[in-house]
Design a protein around this motif. Structure first.
Motif, PDB file in Angstrom:
ATOM      1  N   GLN A  43       0.813  -1.223   0.000  1.00 44.10           N
ATOM      2  CA  GLN A  43       0.000   0.000   0.000  1.00 44.10           C
ATOM      3  C   GLN A  43       0.849   1.277   0.000  1.00 44.10           C
ATOM      4  N   TRP A  44       2.151   1.141   0.134  1.00 38.82           N
ATOM      5  CA  TRP A  44       3.029   2.300   0.201  1.00 38.82           C
ATOM      6  C   TRP A  44       2.888   3.191  -1.034  1.00 38.82           C
ATOM      7  N   TRP A  45       2.622   2.576  -2.173  1.00 40.59           N
ATOM      8  CA  TRP A  45       2.573   3.318  -3.431  1.00 40.59           C
ATOM      9  C   TRP A  45       1.157   3.502  -3.958  1.00 40.59           C
ATOM     10  N   THR A  46       0.139   3.272  -3.152  1.00 43.71           N
ATOM     11  CA  THR A  46      -1.245   3.340  -3.632  1.00 43.71           C
ATOM     12  C   THR A  46      -2.052   4.387  -2.883  1.00 43.71           C
ATOM     13  N   LYS A  52      -1.227  10.395   4.185  1.00 47.42           N
ATOM     14  CA  LYS A  52      -2.018   9.834   5.289  1.00 47.42           C
ATOM     15  C   LYS A  52      -1.876   8.311   5.322  1.00 47.42           C
ATOM     16  N   THR A  53      -1.966   7.682   4.160  1.00 43.20           N
ATOM     17  CA  THR A  53      -1.841   6.228   4.093  1.00 43.20           C
ATOM     18  C   THR A  53      -0.472   5.792   4.589  1.00 43.20           C
ATOM     19  N   ARG A  54       0.565   6.484   4.153  1.00 36.58           N
ATOM     20  CA  ARG A  54       1.912   6.122   4.578  1.00 36.58           C
ATOM     21  C   ARG A  54       2.093   6.295   6.082  1.00 36.58           C
ATOM     22  N   HIS A  55       1.503   7.338   6.635  1.00 42.31           N
ATOM     23  CA  HIS A  55       1.560   7.520   8.091  1.00 42.31           C
ATOM     24  C   HIS A  55       0.957   6.302   8.784  1.00 42.31           C
ATOM     25  N   ILE A  56      -0.170   5.843   8.301  1.00 41.07           N
ATOM     26  CA  ILE A  56      -0.847   4.697   8.911  1.00 41.07           C
ATOM     27  C   ILE A  56      -0.025   3.424   8.701  1.00 41.07           C
ATOM     28  N   LEU A  57       0.597   3.275   7.547  1.00 42.23           N
ATOM     29  CA  LEU A  57       1.440   2.102   7.296  1.00 42.23           C
ATOM     30  C   LEU A  57       2.624   2.075   8.255  1.00 42.23           C
ATOM     31  N   LEU A 117      -7.605   0.286  12.141  1.00 38.83           N
ATOM     32  CA  LEU A 117      -8.885   0.670  12.743  1.00 38.83           C
ATOM     33  C   LEU A 117      -8.753   1.918  13.602  1.00 38.83           C
ATOM     34  N   ILE A 118      -7.706   2.010  14.395  1.00 35.27           N
ATOM     35  CA  ILE A 118      -7.534   3.152  15.297  1.00 35.27           C
ATOM     36  C   ILE A 118      -7.199   4.437  14.533  1.00 35.27           C
ATOM     37  N   HIS A 119      -6.665   4.281  13.321  1.00 29.32           N
ATOM     38  CA  HIS A 119      -6.352   5.436  12.478  1.00 29.32           C
ATOM     39  C   HIS A 119      -7.448   5.710  11.443  1.00 29.32           C
ATOM     40  N   ASN A 120      -8.601   5.116  11.668  1.00 33.07           N
ATOM     41  CA  ASN A 120      -9.804   5.414  10.902  1.00 33.07           C
ATOM     42  C   ASN A 120      -9.729   5.031   9.419  1.00 33.07           C
ATOM     43  N   LEU A 121      -9.255   3.829   9.163  1.00 29.52           N
ATOM     44  CA  LEU A 121      -9.383   3.230   7.834  1.00 29.52           C
ATOM     45  C   LEU A 121     -10.196   1.946   8.015  1.00 29.52           C
ATOM     46  N   PRO A 122     -11.503   2.085   8.207  1.00 32.86           N
ATOM     47  CA  PRO A 122     -12.322   0.945   8.624  1.00 32.86           C
ATOM     48  C   PRO A 122     -12.418  -0.202   7.620  1.00 32.86           C
ATOM     49  N   PRO A 170       0.906  12.608  13.032  1.00 35.58           N
ATOM     50  CA  PRO A 170       1.100  12.988  11.631  1.00 35.58           C
ATOM     51  C   PRO A 170       1.661  14.407  11.513  1.00 35.58           C
ATOM     52  N   ALA A 171       2.360  14.625  10.412  1.00 28.93           N
ATOM     53  CA  ALA A 171       2.887  15.940  10.029  1.00 28.93           C
ATOM     54  C   ALA A 171       4.011  16.455  10.930  1.00 28.93           C
ATOM     55  N   THR A 172       4.573  15.606  11.769  1.00 28.14           N
ATOM     56  CA  THR A 172       5.767  16.008  12.514  1.00 28.14           C
ATOM     57  C   THR A 172       6.958  15.895  11.569  1.00 28.14           C
ATOM     58  N   GLY A 173       8.101  16.400  11.981  1.00 30.07           N
ATOM     59  CA  GLY A 173       9.286  16.316  11.133  1.00 30.07           C
ATOM     60  C   GLY A 173       9.661  14.870  10.809  1.00 30.07           C
ATOM     61  N   VAL A 174       9.607  14.005  11.814  1.00 29.04           N
ATOM     62  CA  VAL A 174       9.925  12.596  11.613  1.00 29.04           C
ATOM     63  C   VAL A 174       8.906  11.960  10.653  1.00 29.04           C
ATOM     64  N   ASP A 175       7.648  12.289  10.841  1.00 28.37           N
ATOM     65  CA  ASP A 175       6.607  11.721   9.978  1.00 28.37           C
ATOM     66  C   ASP A 175       6.771  12.217   8.548  1.00 28.37           C
ATOM     67  N   ARG A 176       7.041  13.499   8.357  1.00 24.14           N
ATOM     68  CA  ARG A 176       7.228  14.017   6.999  1.00 24.14           C
ATOM     69  C   ARG A 176       8.407  13.342   6.315  1.00 24.14           C
ATOM     70  N   PHE A 177       9.483  13.107   7.071  1.00 26.06           N
ATOM     71  CA  PHE A 177      10.653  12.436   6.505  1.00 26.06           C
ATOM     72  C   PHE A 177      10.300  10.996   6.116  1.00 26.06           C
ATOM     73  N   LEU A 178       9.701  10.248   7.038  1.00 25.66           N
ATOM     74  CA  LEU A 178       9.399   8.841   6.782  1.00 25.66           C
ATOM     75  C   LEU A 178       8.388   8.646   5.660  1.00 25.66           C
ATOM     76  N   THR A 179       7.357   9.479   5.622  1.00 21.95           N
ATOM     77  CA  THR A 179       6.327   9.312   4.595  1.00 21.95           C
ATOM     78  C   THR A 179       6.790   9.772   3.211  1.00 21.95           C
ATOM     79  N   SER A 180       7.932  10.479   3.151  1.00 23.75           N
ATOM     80  CA  SER A 180       8.430  10.938   1.845  1.00 23.75           C
ATOM     81  C   SER A 180       9.417   9.945   1.211  1.00 23.75           C
ATOM     82  N   ILE A 181       9.758   8.883   1.912  1.00 23.38           N
ATOM     83  CA  ILE A 181      10.714   7.901   1.376  1.00 23.38           C
ATOM     84  C   ILE A 181      10.095   7.180   0.198  1.00 23.38           C
ATOM     85  N   LEU A 182      10.836   7.097  -0.884  1.00 27.44           N
ATOM     86  CA  LEU A 182      10.418   6.441  -2.143  1.00 27.44           C
ATOM     87  C   LEU A 182       9.176   7.086  -2.699  1.00 27.44           C
TER      88      LEU A 182
END
Length: 182
Positions: A43-46, A52-57, A117-122, A170-182
């Motif tokens: 799901q990383w690329w979908t 948001k999806t990457r944050h949840i992944l 579920l806790i991140h609201n992707l039911p 979400p949207a912290t510096g660490v999250d922005r870095f991690l979700t931008s990989i690839l």
């Protein structure tokens, strides 16, 4: 409580003996966790909301790791023998060398479901929840875990998911870095 736990575990395990069902549940037990990890990673690329999806992944991966880490701490204090060693079940797969409680399979699979579920992707969360239930029940059916072992694993996963939700924002510096990989 042990008598009820052993009775339910023994009843589920007593359903074994049908070669087709046995083979299916052995396959689910063996391949369930790796396939769910692949389903998460793919799901990383979908998706339209990629960040948001990457944050949840990432949250699912953290929940998975933290849940299994918590299990290792629990094992320092609880060395529950396997139900097949206690004469409760008939083992259909190879013996395990680690204690029975909590179930790592249950923790791993419920961690993924709980994170979604806790991140609201039911819809995705429900898919992973059904898969977690199947994998967990397969472990009881195969005789390697008590029903309470998989329930303990599920609770560990839920706790880990809540911890990750509270700490990984979400949207912290660490999250922005991690979700931008690839």
């Amino acid at each position: 409580m042990y008598k009820l736990d052993a009775a339910i575990t023994g009843w589920i395990n007593s359903l074994s003996g049908n070669s087709l069902l046995d083979h299916a549940l052995i396959t689910i037990s063996n391949l369930g966790v790796p396939l769910l990890i692949l389903a998460v990673a793919a799901q990383w690329w979908t998706g339209p909301e990629r960040t948001k999806t990457r944050h949840i992944l990432i949250a699912a991966g953290l929940t998975f790791l933290i849940g299994l880490g918590i299990n290792q701490v629990i094992l320092l204090f609880d060395q529950r023998i396997r139900p097949y060693d206690a004469g409760v079940t008939r083992l259909l797969i190879e013996r395990s060398s680690d204690p029975s409680f909590p179930s790592d399979h249950a923790t791993a699979t419920f961690a993924i479901a709980a994170a979604f579920l806790i991140h609201n992707l039911p819809k995705r969360g429900l898919f992973f929840l059904v898969a977690a239930i199947l994998v967990s029940l397969s472990r009881v059916y195969l005789g390697t875990h008590y029903i309470s072992d998989v329930m303990g694993g599920a609770l560990t996963a839920i706790f880990a998911a809540a911890l990750v939700k509270a700490l990984y924002k979400p949207a912290t510096g660490v999250d922005r870095f991690l979700t931008s990989i690839l």
